[in-house]
Design a protein around this motif. Structure first.
Motif, mmCIF file in Angstrom:
data_model
loop_
_atom_site.group_PDB
_atom_site.id
_atom_site.type_symbol
_atom_site.label_atom_id
_atom_site.label_comp_id
_atom_site.label_asym_id
_atom_site.label_seq_id
_atom_site.Cartn_x
_atom_site.Cartn_y
_atom_site.Cartn_z
ATOM 1 N N TRP A 1 -20.258 -28.030 31.867
ATOM 2 C CA TRP A 1 -19.464 -28.263 30.664
ATOM 3 C C TRP A 1 -19.960 -29.487 29.884
ATOM 4 C CZ3 TRP A 1 -16.332 -25.199 28.108
ATOM 5 C CH2 TRP A 1 -15.514 -25.734 27.125
ATOM 6 N N VAL B 1 -16.972 -23.946 36.673
ATOM 7 C CA VAL B 1 -17.284 -24.891 35.598
ATOM 8 C C VAL B 1 -17.376 -26.280 36.218
ATOM 9 C CG1 VAL B 1 -16.671 -25.754 33.308
ATOM 10 C CG2 VAL B 1 -15.950 -23.455 34.006
ATOM 11 N N ARG C 1 -7.667 -21.238 31.642
ATOM 12 C CA ARG C 1 -8.663 -21.009 32.690
ATOM 13 C C ARG C 1 -8.475 -19.625 33.288
ATOM 14 N NH1 ARG C 1 -9.181 -25.237 37.503
ATOM 15 N NH2 ARG C 1 -6.943 -24.830 37.632
ATOM 16 N N TRP D 1 -12.922 -24.861 38.958
ATOM 17 C CA TRP D 1 -13.274 -26.075 38.231
ATOM 18 C C TRP D 1 -13.694 -27.121 39.266
ATOM 19 C CZ3 TRP D 1 -9.851 -27.422 33.392
ATOM 20 C CH2 TRP D 1 -9.944 -26.358 32.479
ATOM 21 N N PHE E 1 -8.352 -29.515 39.355
ATOM 22 C CA PHE E 1 -9.594 -28.996 39.919
ATOM 23 C C PHE E 1 -9.363 -28.177 41.179
ATOM 24 C CE2 PHE E 1 -10.762 -32.797 37.526
ATOM 25 C CZ PHE E 1 -11.781 -32.295 36.727
#
Length: 383
Positions: free
Chosen positions: A92, A129, A148, A154, A175
């Motif tokens: 990202w 990501v 998401r 994440w 996350f």
């Protein structure tokens, strides 16, 4: 009828009966394959047993046997058709705003099935990501604004120590995975590693030395433990110093030449934390100097490198005793060479910042599809 004729007749009858049995088994299997097709393991086992027995029996009597059994289509699908699609990892944000280049993981680290990209247009297709902590805005304004996808991971990525990392309260529960130098990360990627040497690397020879102790440092703070220790150490032994702090900057080539020419290199970390063992250590080992370390306890270092490959300042009551020991090693070549015995089997390699992290993260996501969330990032990393 003589005995030979009787023997041949008996053999013919026996083979005929066995062939009929093989045929009966096959016809039974064929008529019931729809039932067994739901259980691929049973399907393959029956086929293998009947064919194997037939082959072994006929071979024993000098006959030939051929098999013309048609397998289900899903059993003869090509490996390419059976492979799952590549795992897509979206970077990202570039760490510190600097691209590290997206070479294929297969050629760089023999990690297959990964596709790295920085194309945010693939956000909804990405399996994971990757976010670099030091580049995340405190208000999360530069994080994805789209919802998401349910299965998307994440990944919080950070290679700085807690001392040099500002916590962001809004990151809790955000996350799914963590990746850092720490061994208790979901995807630990240390600054370097000791690996088995190759045939080519066995040709290594220790570089010639014309300096005793060296230190290269750019970011200097008088309040750090390493600064206090250095101030005392130079009272008892000469240290050749380089770097911006000493108004003697060096480039990459000069760095290698300088470190390799030193018997000992001060691999002093800027902060003391568990597992925080950086390139300062692995570079010295790779280039050919004996590292003298300040960092976590010796036991922690020994998780990364052999115990006789380095010198820990905590092994000595004071900087003076350390200086005396280094002087002794300088005067005794046999004792000094003991710090290189590990090179008989191993080499030191530094991690490729950015790319190697991305490849290992992608590989982890590809292999681990279970649900996970990092509930309290602050407590885990800064606690």
């Amino acid at each position: 009828m003589d005995k030979t004729t009787i023997s041949k007749t008996t053999k013919t009858i026996t083979v005929t009966i066995f062939l009929m049995a093989c045929f009966t088994i096959y016809m039974y299997y064929d008529s019931t394959k729809n039932l067994f097709s739901k259980f691929t393991g049973a399907h393959v086992q029956i086929n293998n047993i009947s064919t194997k027995n037939c082959l072994s029996f006929l071979k024993m009597h000098n006959y030939e046997c051929t098999s013309n059994i048609t397998l289900d289509k899903h059993l003869i699908a090509t490996s390419k058709e059976q492979e799952e699609p590549d795992t897509i990892l979206l970077i990202w944000m570039w760490p510190f705003g600097t691209s590290f280049g997206l070479r294929p993981c297969s050629s760089a680290f023999k990690i297959h099935g990964c596709h790295l990209t920085n194309d945010r247009g693939l956000f909804n297709q990405a399996h994971g990501v990757m976010f670099h902590h030091r580049d995340i805005s405190g208000d999360l304004s530069n994080m994805p604004q789209l919802p998401r996808p349910a299965l998307q991971k994440w990944v919080w990525w950070n290679m700085e120590s807690p001392t040099n990392t500002n916590p962001i309260p809004l990151l809790n529960d955000l996350f799914n995975l963590t990746s850092s130098y720490r061994w208790d990360s979901d995807i630990p990627v240390p600054y370097g590693r000791i690996t088995e040497r190759t045939e080519e690397e066995k040709k290594y020879t220790i570089p010639k030395k014309d300096k005793l102790v060296c230190w290269i440092v750019s970011h200097y703070s008088p309040d750090l433990k390493r600064s206090h220790y250095y101030t005392e150490l130079v009272k008892f032994i000469n240290v050749s110093t380089y770097g911006r702090h000493f108004n003697n900057p060096v480039n990459d080539k000069e760095y290698s030449n300088i470190v390799s020419s030193c018997k000992f290199y001060l691999s002093f970390e800027n902060s003391i934390h568990r597992d925080y063992v950086t390139e300062k250590l692995f570079n010295a080992l790779a280039i050919g100097a004996v590292p003298v370390v300040i960092g976590p306890p010796r036991e922690n270092y020994e998780l990364f490198i052999p115990s006789k490959a380095f010198i820990h300042v905590d092994d000595f009551p004071s900087p003076k005793e350390l200086a005396d020991h280094l002087t002794l090693l300088d005067q005794n070549e046999e004792l000094y060479m003991q710090y290189f015995t590990w090179r008989e089997r191993f080499v030191s390699k530094r991690t490729s910042f950015g790319l190697e992290h991305a490849c290992w993260i992608c590989d982890h996501i590809r292999r681990n599809k279970h649900y996970k969330v990092v509930k309290d990032l602050r407590s885990w990393f800064w606690g």
